[in-house]
Design a protein around this motif. Structure first.
Motif, PDB file in Angstrom:
ATOM      1  N   SER A 524       0.868  -1.179   0.000  1.00 38.75           N
ATOM      2  CA  SER A 524       0.000   0.000   0.000  1.00 38.75           C
ATOM      3  C   SER A 524       0.903   1.227   0.000  1.00 38.75           C
ATOM      4  O   SER A 524       1.930   1.256   0.673  1.00 38.75           O
ATOM      5  CB  SER A 524      -0.898   0.006   1.238  1.00 38.75           C
ATOM      6  N   ILE A 525       0.493   2.244  -0.776  1.00 36.01           N
ATOM      7  CA  ILE A 525       1.360   3.409  -0.972  1.00 36.01           C
ATOM      8  C   ILE A 525       0.564   4.679  -0.695  1.00 36.01           C
ATOM      9  O   ILE A 525      -0.558   4.846  -1.190  1.00 36.01           O
ATOM     10  CB  ILE A 525       1.927   3.453  -2.406  1.00 36.01           C
ATOM     11  N   GLY A 526       1.160   5.557   0.109  1.00 38.38           N
ATOM     12  CA  GLY A 526       0.621   6.901   0.318  1.00 38.38           C
ATOM     13  C   GLY A 526       1.539   7.918  -0.327  1.00 38.38           C
ATOM     14  O   GLY A 526       2.749   7.872  -0.142  1.00 38.38           O
ATOM     15  N   ALA A 527       0.978   8.841  -1.104  1.00 38.29           N
ATOM     16  CA  ALA A 527       1.775   9.825  -1.844  1.00 38.29           C
ATOM     17  C   ALA A 527       1.334  11.233  -1.466  1.00 38.29           C
ATOM     18  O   ALA A 527       0.146  11.477  -1.213  1.00 38.29           O
ATOM     19  CB  ALA A 527       1.629   9.617  -3.350  1.00 38.29           C
ATOM     20  N   SER A 528       2.297  12.133  -1.443  1.00 37.63           N
ATOM     21  CA  SER A 528       1.991  13.551  -1.221  1.00 37.63           C
ATOM     22  C   SER A 528       3.060  14.375  -1.910  1.00 37.63           C
ATOM     23  O   SER A 528       4.165  13.897  -2.161  1.00 37.63           O
ATOM     24  CB  SER A 528       1.948  13.882   0.272  1.00 37.63           C
ATOM     25  N   VAL A 529       2.704  15.619  -2.226  1.00 37.06           N
ATOM     26  CA  VAL A 529       3.645  16.538  -2.875  1.00 37.06           C
ATOM     27  C   VAL A 529       3.832  17.769  -2.001  1.00 37.06           C
ATOM     28  O   VAL A 529       2.969  18.132  -1.199  1.00 37.06           O
ATOM     29  CB  VAL A 529       3.159  16.959  -4.279  1.00 37.06           C
ATOM     30  N   TRP A 530       4.977  18.390  -2.150  1.00 36.95           N
ATOM     31  CA  TRP A 530       5.291  19.610  -1.408  1.00 36.95           C
ATOM     32  C   TRP A 530       4.337  20.727  -1.799  1.00 36.95           C
ATOM     33  O   TRP A 530       3.966  20.883  -2.968  1.00 36.95           O
ATOM     34  CB  TRP A 530       6.719  20.016  -1.692  1.00 36.95           C
ATOM     35  N   GLN A 531       3.926  21.495  -0.825  1.00 39.33           N
ATOM     36  CA  GLN A 531       3.072  22.654  -1.049  1.00 39.33           C
ATOM     37  C   GLN A 531       3.759  23.893  -0.479  1.00 39.33           C
ATOM     38  O   GLN A 531       4.411  23.831   0.573  1.00 39.33           O
ATOM     39  CB  GLN A 531       1.703  22.453  -0.380  1.00 39.33           C
ATOM     40  N   PRO A 532       3.635  25.044  -1.164  1.00 37.97           N
ATOM     41  CA  PRO A 532       4.320  26.260  -0.687  1.00 37.97           C
ATOM     42  C   PRO A 532       3.923  26.646   0.731  1.00 37.97           C
ATOM     43  O   PRO A 532       4.683  27.316   1.421  1.00 37.97           O
ATOM     44  CB  PRO A 532       3.889  27.323  -1.708  1.00 37.97           C
ATOM     45  N   SER A 533       2.746  26.222   1.177  1.00 40.93           N
ATOM     46  CA  SER A 533       2.297  26.592   2.525  1.00 40.93           C
ATOM     47  C   SER A 533       2.898  25.711   3.614  1.00 40.93           C
ATOM     48  O   SER A 533       2.695  25.967   4.798  1.00 40.93           O
ATOM     49  CB  SER A 533       0.778  26.520   2.581  1.00 40.93           C
ATOM     50  N   ASP A 534       3.634  24.647   3.242  1.00 39.91           N
ATOM     51  CA  ASP A 534       4.203  23.751   4.244  1.00 39.91           C
ATOM     52  C   ASP A 534       5.220  24.494   5.104  1.00 39.91           C
ATOM     53  O   ASP A 534       6.129  25.151   4.589  1.00 39.91           O
ATOM     54  CB  ASP A 534       4.884  22.551   3.564  1.00 39.91           C
ATOM     55  N   SER A 535       5.091  24.347   6.420  1.00 39.49           N
ATOM     56  CA  SER A 535       6.025  25.007   7.326  1.00 39.49           C
ATOM     57  C   SER A 535       7.301  24.197   7.526  1.00 39.49           C
ATOM     58  O   SER A 535       8.303  24.719   7.980  1.00 39.49           O
ATOM     59  CB  SER A 535       5.360  25.241   8.679  1.00 39.49           C
ATOM     60  N   GLY A 536       7.247  22.934   7.203  1.00 38.45           N
ATOM     61  CA  GLY A 536       8.425  22.085   7.360  1.00 38.45           C
ATOM     62  C   GLY A 536       8.292  20.839   6.504  1.00 38.45           C
ATOM     63  O   GLY A 536       7.214  20.507   5.983  1.00 38.45           O
ATOM     64  N   ALA A 537       9.423  20.122   6.340  1.00 36.03           N
ATOM     65  CA  ALA A 537       9.411  18.921   5.512  1.00 36.03           C
ATOM     66  C   ALA A 537       8.524  17.833   6.120  1.00 36.03           C
ATOM     67  O   ALA A 537       8.006  16.972   5.400  1.00 36.03           O
ATOM     68  CB  ALA A 537      10.838  18.405   5.332  1.00 36.03           C
ATOM     69  N   ARG A 558      -3.006  -0.776  -3.051  1.00 39.39           N
ATOM     70  CA  ARG A 558      -3.427   0.392  -3.819  1.00 39.39           C
ATOM     71  C   ARG A 558      -2.559   1.589  -3.444  1.00 39.39           C
ATOM     72  O   ARG A 558      -1.900   1.583  -2.400  1.00 39.39           O
ATOM     73  CB  ARG A 558      -4.911   0.707  -3.600  1.00 39.39           C
ATOM     74  N   ALA A 559      -2.619   2.631  -4.289  1.00 35.50           N
ATOM     75  CA  ALA A 559      -1.876   3.871  -4.051  1.00 35.50           C
ATOM     76  C   ALA A 559      -2.872   5.011  -3.919  1.00 35.50           C
ATOM     77  O   ALA A 559      -3.797   5.129  -4.732  1.00 35.50           O
ATOM     78  CB  ALA A 559      -0.896   4.157  -5.184  1.00 35.50           C
ATOM     79  N   VAL A 560      -2.685   5.837  -2.895  1.00 35.96           N
ATOM     80  CA  VAL A 560      -3.601   6.949  -2.626  1.00 35.96           C
ATOM     81  C   VAL A 560      -2.773   8.234  -2.557  1.00 35.96           C
ATOM     82  O   VAL A 560      -1.725   8.273  -1.907  1.00 35.96           O
ATOM     83  CB  VAL A 560      -4.366   6.724  -1.307  1.00 35.96           C
ATOM     84  N   LEU A 561      -3.254   9.279  -3.238  1.00 39.32           N
ATOM     85  CA  LEU A 561      -2.602  10.583  -3.222  1.00 39.32           C
ATOM     86  C   LEU A 561      -3.261  11.465  -2.178  1.00 39.32           C
ATOM     87  O   LEU A 561      -4.485  11.576  -2.139  1.00 39.32           O
ATOM     88  CB  LEU A 561      -2.695  11.257  -4.608  1.00 39.32           C
ATOM     89  N   SER A 562      -2.461  12.069  -1.331  1.00 40.93           N
ATOM     90  CA  SER A 562      -2.987  12.980  -0.312  1.00 40.93           C
ATOM     91  C   SER A 562      -3.634  14.183  -0.987  1.00 40.93           C
ATOM     92  O   SER A 562      -3.075  14.738  -1.946  1.00 40.93           O
ATOM     93  CB  SER A 562      -1.851  13.436   0.600  1.00 40.93           C
ATOM     94  N   PRO A 563      -4.796  14.616  -0.536  1.00 42.84           N
ATOM     95  CA  PRO A 563      -5.446  15.796  -1.144  1.00 42.84           C
ATOM     96  C   PRO A 563      -4.532  17.005  -1.033  1.00 42.84           C
ATOM     97  O   PRO A 563      -3.830  17.192  -0.046  1.00 42.84           O
ATOM     98  CB  PRO A 563      -6.721  15.975  -0.296  1.00 42.84           C
ATOM     99  N   GLN A 564      -4.545  17.823  -2.091  1.00 38.89           N
ATOM    100  CA  GLN A 564      -3.726  19.035  -2.103  1.00 38.89           C
ATOM    101  C   GLN A 564      -4.564  20.230  -1.699  1.00 38.89           C
ATOM    102  O   GLN A 564      -5.752  20.313  -2.032  1.00 38.89           O
ATOM    103  CB  GLN A 564      -3.146  19.282  -3.509  1.00 38.89           C
ATOM    104  N   ALA A 565      -3.904  21.147  -0.951  1.00 36.62           N
ATOM    105  CA  ALA A 565      -4.631  22.331  -0.471  1.00 36.62           C
ATOM    106  C   ALA A 565      -4.968  23.252  -1.632  1.00 36.62           C
ATOM    107  O   ALA A 565      -4.264  23.282  -2.630  1.00 36.62           O
ATOM    108  CB  ALA A 565      -3.778  23.064   0.553  1.00 36.62           C
TER     109      ALA A 565
END
Length: 565
Positions: A524-537, A558-565
């Motif tokens: 099982s895979i969880g994915a997320s991408v960097w967002q400019p609003s992130d305060s830290g890694a 399955r692979a799920v992408l974290s919702p983007q702000a």
């Protein structure tokens, strides 16, 4: 029999000759180098100012031209016969034709309905076709758009090839058409020939600059060369020039190994979207400083001639009192070879030489014995130092590998991953390029250990690590995050869809691969991408972990992408 004495710079004659010659040479060199340095600095400053002026002129010309082309499209979109909403009206096509007649650089002009269908276009190109997926249309539905250079796609087979054999490349401009009630009724778009851009910057480049070896380049926001064509996508700006734009002229070494005077000026187009282009003018340093180097060489030649003249005088003076010292040096040399019966200078010559000869005669046997003893000790010490140095290097390499890699799977460990994650986060804050994180967790791993034993579980983890390494790019970063969980860092991946495609590729590869023991294993895979609003890694990892939990809860494999702000 005495050996024939030869003249060397290390002899007394040579030293006296060298000092007399050196005094004259030093005087002329100081004057010559000072004058040459001043001339070089002045010529470098003059050439640098010319290079910077050309870069400024080219950047201003190109920026103004880009702004004018965007205003052409904006004015068209605001014309009364456009805002009435009837995109099929002949007046619209007539306006497009007139605009193309004034601006030959427009390769294509057209109006598109809100659904992305080309209603009217100059020469009927693409008329009736859909451009709904083109970036310029999508962006122009909500505002004025200025696009970066790209190769022809739909127009490649419809327009003639450039005579120089270069590929068709365009820059795009587009603007929305709103009626009087503020409702979107269409989009007016234009493709401008890339050679208009190159001709604009070359207009600031006179023949004298070309004769001096100067070149003009266009680069994108990442420092990749867009022009000239011979360097396109094959060269990048040196690091010194990528650190900041609008730099005055500096000396820099290019990737061809040559030194250049180079100036970088950002193109301020004041368009709706900053393209991030820069104008770079460079001139080979040796050509810019060639007159100064010629003057320096003449001064050096004059100093050399003067040194030779003074050297001849010094050699004649030194010959009269250097002979006893030369005889003593010859005797010492024979002693060095082990000859204890060497001849020393006769009495009645220099007193100091006579005393030194007597001392050498009495010390000869003792020195030869000590020399042999010291040589044996030195050889032993050198062997020990070499052996311990090699052992220390091997130990250091092993320690470095243990500190950064997981001992079971061979991939990077959690500590190394955290460091790499911090680097990507810092780079994204500077460049906004972004990155993605995948957390990969083996499904039902405890069951594998309980059923097949821990050795089989270890073999599964090793196989998972190999599959992950094979499934990603060479620039991607795979690490064991803990237990049966792995982390994959995807640099320069700001798009969530791209990250999800990579995650699905990994999931499918593992699901179809054979494993020792259980035979088949899923993840099982969880994915997320960097967002400019992130305060830290950590925020990116936390979203990936939440997405991994959703993948587990939804049934695993399955692979799920974290919702983007």
């Amino acid at each position: 029999m005495a050996q024939k004495r030869t003249f060397t710079l290390r002899s007394l004659r040579g030293q006296l000759t060298l000092w007399f010659s050196g005094l004259s040479l030093l005087t002329l060199l100081c004057v010559g180098l000072y004058v040459g340095r001043l001339a070089t600095q002045q010529m470098a400053a003059s050439a640098g100012a010319a290079v910077h002026a050309m870069a400024l002129t080219a950047a201003d010309l190109l920026g103004a031209g880009l702004r004018e082309r965007e205003m052409d499209i904006v004015l068209l979109s605001q014309a009364p016969h456009f805002t009435r909403g009837d995109l099929t009206h002949p007046d619209l096509l007539l306006s497009l034709l007139r605009r193309r007649a004034l601006r030959e650089e427009f390769a294509w002009l057209g109006v598109v309905d809100p659904q992305g269908n080309v209603v009217q276009a100059v020469d009927g190109l693409l008329q009736g076709q859909s451009v709904a997926q083109r970036p310029w249309f999508i962006a122009a539905r909500s505002g004025v758009y200025a696009g970066d250079v790209h190769e022809a796609l739909l127009l490649e087979k419809m327009l003639p090839k450039p005579p120089d054999g270069e590929p068709l490349r365009f820059i795009d401009f587009a603007a929305p058409i709103f009626d009087h009630s503020g409702e979107l009724v269409g989009v007016v778009g234009a493709h401008i020939h890339w050679h208009w851009v190159t001709q604009t910057v070359q207009a600031a480049f006179d023949q004298r600059a070309r004769d001096s070896g100067a070149e003009i380049l266009i680069t994108n926001a990442q420092g990749v060369v867009l022009y000239p064509q011979k360097m396109t996508h094959q060269a990048q700006l040196p690091a010194e020039l990528r650190t900041g734009r609008n730099q005055r002229t500096t000396q820099v070494r290019w990737d061809d190994g040559l030194d250049y005077l180079a100036s970088v000026v950002a193109v301020d187009s004041r368009t709706s979207r900053n393209l991030g282009w820069s104008i770079v003018v460079r001139q080979p340093l040796h050509q810019a400083l060639e007159p100064a180097h010629a003057m320096r060489n003449q001064l050096l030649a004059l100093g050399l001639l003067a040194a030779l003249a003074f050297g001849g005088v010094a050699l004649h003076l030194a010959r009269s009192f250097s002979r006893p010292i030369e005889q003593l040096a010859e005797a010492a040399h024979r002693i060095e070879r082990g000859d204890s019966e060497a001849e020393f200078p006769a009495k009645g010559q220099l007193m100091e030489v006579e005393q030194l000869g007597q001392s050498l005669r009495s010390m000869t046997r003792t020195l030869l014995a000590h020399e042999r003893e010291l040589e044996a000790v030195n050889q032993s010490l050198e062997a020990q130092v070499l052996e311990r140095t090699e052992a220390l290097e091997v130990a250091n390499r092993e320690l470095e590998h243990l500190a950064t890699h997981d001992p079971l799977t061979g991939v990077r460990n959690r500590r190394h991953f955290d460091g790499k994650l911090a680097e990507c986060f810092a780079a994204s804050r500077r460049t906004t390029l972004g990155f993605a994180v995948l957390l990969v967790d083996a499904d039902h791993f405890k069951k594998i250990n309980d059923t097949h034993g821990h050795p089989a579980g270890d073999a599964v983890l090793q196989a998972l690590a190999r599959l992950l390494n094979d499934a990603v790019r060479s620039v991607d970063f795979v690490a064991r995050y803990g237990g049966e969980e792995f982390a994959v860092l995807l640099p320069h991946t700001a798009d969530g869809d791209t990250a999800l495609v990579v995650a699905e590729k990994i999931r499918s590869t593992i699901a179809h691969a054979p494993f020792p023991g259980p035979g088949q294993v899923t993840v099982s895979i969880g994915a997320s991408v960097w967002q400019p609003s992130d305060s830290g890694a950590e925020a990116v990892v936390q979203r990936a972990d939440a997405a991994l939990y959703q993948a587990k809860a939804a049934g695993r494999n399955r692979a799920v992408l974290s919702p983007q702000a």
